[in-house]
Scaffold this motif. Structure first.
Motif, PDB file in Angstrom:
ATOM      1  N   ALA A  12      -6.867  15.398  -0.208  1.00 21.64           N
ATOM      2  CA  ALA A  12      -6.032  14.792   0.350  1.00 21.64           C
ATOM      3  C   ALA A  12      -4.417  14.695  -0.103  1.00 21.64           C
ATOM      4  N   ARG A  13      -3.864  14.747  -0.401  1.00 23.14           N
ATOM      5  CA  ARG A  13      -2.320  15.068  -1.161  1.00 23.14           C
ATOM      6  C   ARG A  13      -1.927  15.669  -0.914  1.00 23.14           C
ATOM      7  N   ALA A  14      -2.900  16.617  -1.677  1.00 18.08           N
ATOM      8  CA  ALA A  14      -2.568  18.603  -1.864  1.00 18.08           C
ATOM      9  C   ALA A  14      -1.906  19.116  -0.162  1.00 18.08           C
ATOM     10  N   SER A  15      -3.400  19.039   0.647  1.00 16.97           N
ATOM     11  CA  SER A  15      -2.767  19.164   1.963  1.00 16.97           C
ATOM     12  C   SER A  15      -2.178  18.019   2.479  1.00 16.97           C
ATOM     13  N   GLY A  16      -1.485  17.830   1.975  1.00 18.63           N
ATOM     14  CA  GLY A  16       0.138  17.197   2.331  1.00 18.63           C
ATOM     15  C   GLY A  16      -0.160  16.357   3.569  1.00 18.63           C
ATOM     16  N   ALA A  17      -1.034  15.527   3.281  1.00 16.16           N
ATOM     17  CA  ALA A  17      -1.639  13.533   3.803  1.00 16.16           C
ATOM     18  C   ALA A  17      -1.163  12.733   3.549  1.00 16.16           C
ATOM     19  N   ARG A  18      -0.004  12.069   4.041  1.00 16.80           N
ATOM     20  CA  ARG A  18       0.720  11.205   2.969  1.00 16.80           C
ATOM     21  C   ARG A  18       0.250   9.895   3.911  1.00 16.80           C
ATOM     22  N   GLY A  19       0.912   8.366   3.551  1.00 14.04           N
ATOM     23  CA  GLY A  19       0.123   7.522   3.894  1.00 14.04           C
ATOM     24  C   GLY A  19       0.131   6.833   3.101  1.00 14.04           C
ATOM     25  N   ILE A  20       0.851   5.042   3.620  1.00  5.94           N
ATOM     26  CA  ILE A  20       0.509   4.577   2.411  1.00  5.94           C
ATOM     27  C   ILE A  20      -1.175   4.154   2.560  1.00  5.94           C
ATOM     28  N   THR A  21      -2.613   4.323   2.780  1.00  2.00           N
ATOM     29  CA  THR A  21      -3.491   4.121   3.090  1.00  2.00           C
ATOM     30  C   THR A  21      -3.757   5.425   1.612  1.00  2.00           C
ATOM     31  N   LEU A  22      -3.829   6.242   1.564  1.00  2.00           N
ATOM     32  CA  LEU A  22      -3.725   7.486   0.266  1.00  2.00           C
ATOM     33  C   LEU A  22      -2.718   7.186  -0.798  1.00  2.00           C
ATOM     34  N   ASP A  23      -1.436   6.659  -0.890  1.00  2.00           N
ATOM     35  CA  ASP A  23      -0.852   5.916  -2.312  1.00  2.00           C
ATOM     36  C   ASP A  23      -1.447   4.368  -1.899  1.00  2.00           C
ATOM     37  N   ALA A  24      -2.089   3.810  -1.565  1.00  2.00           N
ATOM     38  CA  ALA A  24      -2.994   2.415  -1.901  1.00  2.00           C
ATOM     39  C   ALA A  24      -4.668   2.681  -3.131  1.00  2.00           C
ATOM     40  N   LEU A  25      -5.121   3.841  -1.719  1.00  2.00           N
ATOM     41  CA  LEU A  25      -6.351   4.623  -2.935  1.00  2.00           C
ATOM     42  C   LEU A  25      -5.742   5.074  -4.221  1.00  2.00           C
ATOM     43  N   ASP A  26      -4.894   5.918  -3.846  1.00  3.27           N
ATOM     44  CA  ASP A  26      -4.851   6.361  -5.812  1.00  3.27           C
ATOM     45  C   ASP A  26      -3.601   5.358  -6.228  1.00  3.27           C
ATOM     46  N   THR A  27      -3.049   4.395  -6.193  1.00  3.70           N
ATOM     47  CA  THR A  27      -3.199   3.185  -7.412  1.00  3.70           C
ATOM     48  C   THR A  27      -4.138   3.301  -7.368  1.00  3.70           C
ATOM     49  N   LEU A  28      -5.276   2.541  -6.842  1.00  8.53           N
ATOM     50  CA  LEU A  28      -6.297   1.620  -6.982  1.00  8.53           C
ATOM     51  C   LEU A  28      -7.438   1.937  -7.796  1.00  8.53           C
ATOM     52  N   LEU A  29      -7.751   3.988  -7.455  1.00  8.05           N
ATOM     53  CA  LEU A  29      -8.330   5.051  -8.489  1.00  8.05           C
ATOM     54  C   LEU A  29      -7.275   4.558  -9.318  1.00  8.05           C
ATOM     55  N   ASN A  30      -6.670   4.179  -9.837  1.00 11.60           N
ATOM     56  CA  ASN A  30      -5.794   5.081 -11.251  1.00 11.60           C
ATOM     57  C   ASN A  30      -5.916   3.760 -12.618  1.00 11.60           C
ATOM     58  N   LEU A  31      -6.689   2.968 -11.646  1.00 11.40           N
ATOM     59  CA  LEU A  31      -5.856   1.602 -12.657  1.00 11.40           C
ATOM     60  C   LEU A  31      -7.590   1.328 -13.470  1.00 11.40           C
TER      61      LEU A  31
END
Length: 168
Positions: free
Chosen positions: A120-139
């Motif tokens: 989703a990030r590679a396709s250009g989708a952005r937003g707080i939801t993706l950032d939050a998901l990315d943060t959570l998944l990498n912890l």
């Protein structure tokens, strides 16, 4: 040099049948204890000594029986405990394997979610939801629990502060 043993030249013939064996045993006992007293020749002192020995032997026999019974009970208890421990160990192993399988499944789900977030990030989708998901998944797992409330509240506050439409 010694001469070979000739087993056929047995000086004592072997007894025949149970009666022959009993007679041989009686003869050997008599030869071992020639001064054995009979009921006609025993004195009162010797009889008292024998009764004392009999009492002591009876007492010792009772102690041996009690010790054997106690040992048998302990052995049976130990066997029951060993069987219980084996069952508990088998259950613990089964629980561990099930937890390990659940952990592997969770790791596979997390990997899939990370891949989806990256796509989703590679396709250009952005937003707080993706950032939050990315943060959570990498912890690490222990940090996810601690920070999940913070990230969720941040996401909610960011969503509520965004304008909902054209302002007049």
């Amino acid at each position: 040099m010694t001469a070979p043993i000739d087993w056929d030249d047995d000086p004592e013939p072997q007894p025949d049948g149970p009666i022959g064996w009993a007679r041989q045993q009686q003869t050997e006992r008599t030869q071992r204890a020639p001064d054995r007293q009979t009921a006609d020749t025993i004195t009162d002192n010797d009889l008292d000594r024998l009764y004392g020995e009999l009492g002591l032997t009876t007492h010792l026999l009772a102690n041996v029986r009690e010790t054997c019974t106690t040992a048998l009970n302990r052995a049976e208890r130990a066997e029951r405990l060993a069987q219980s421990a084996a069952r508990d160990t088998a259950k613990a192993l089964s629980d561990y394997l099930a937890a390990e399988q659940r952990a592997e499944q969770a790791e596979a789900v997390l990997t899939r979610l990370r891949d989806m977030a990256a796509a989703a990030r590679a396709s250009g989708a952005r937003g707080i939801t993706l950032d939050a998901l990315d943060t959570l998944l990498n912890l690490p797992a222990n940090e996810i629990t601690r920070l999940s409330d913070t990230v969720i509240s941040h996401t909610l506050s960011a969503a509520s502060s965004e304008p909902k439409g054209p302002t007049p």
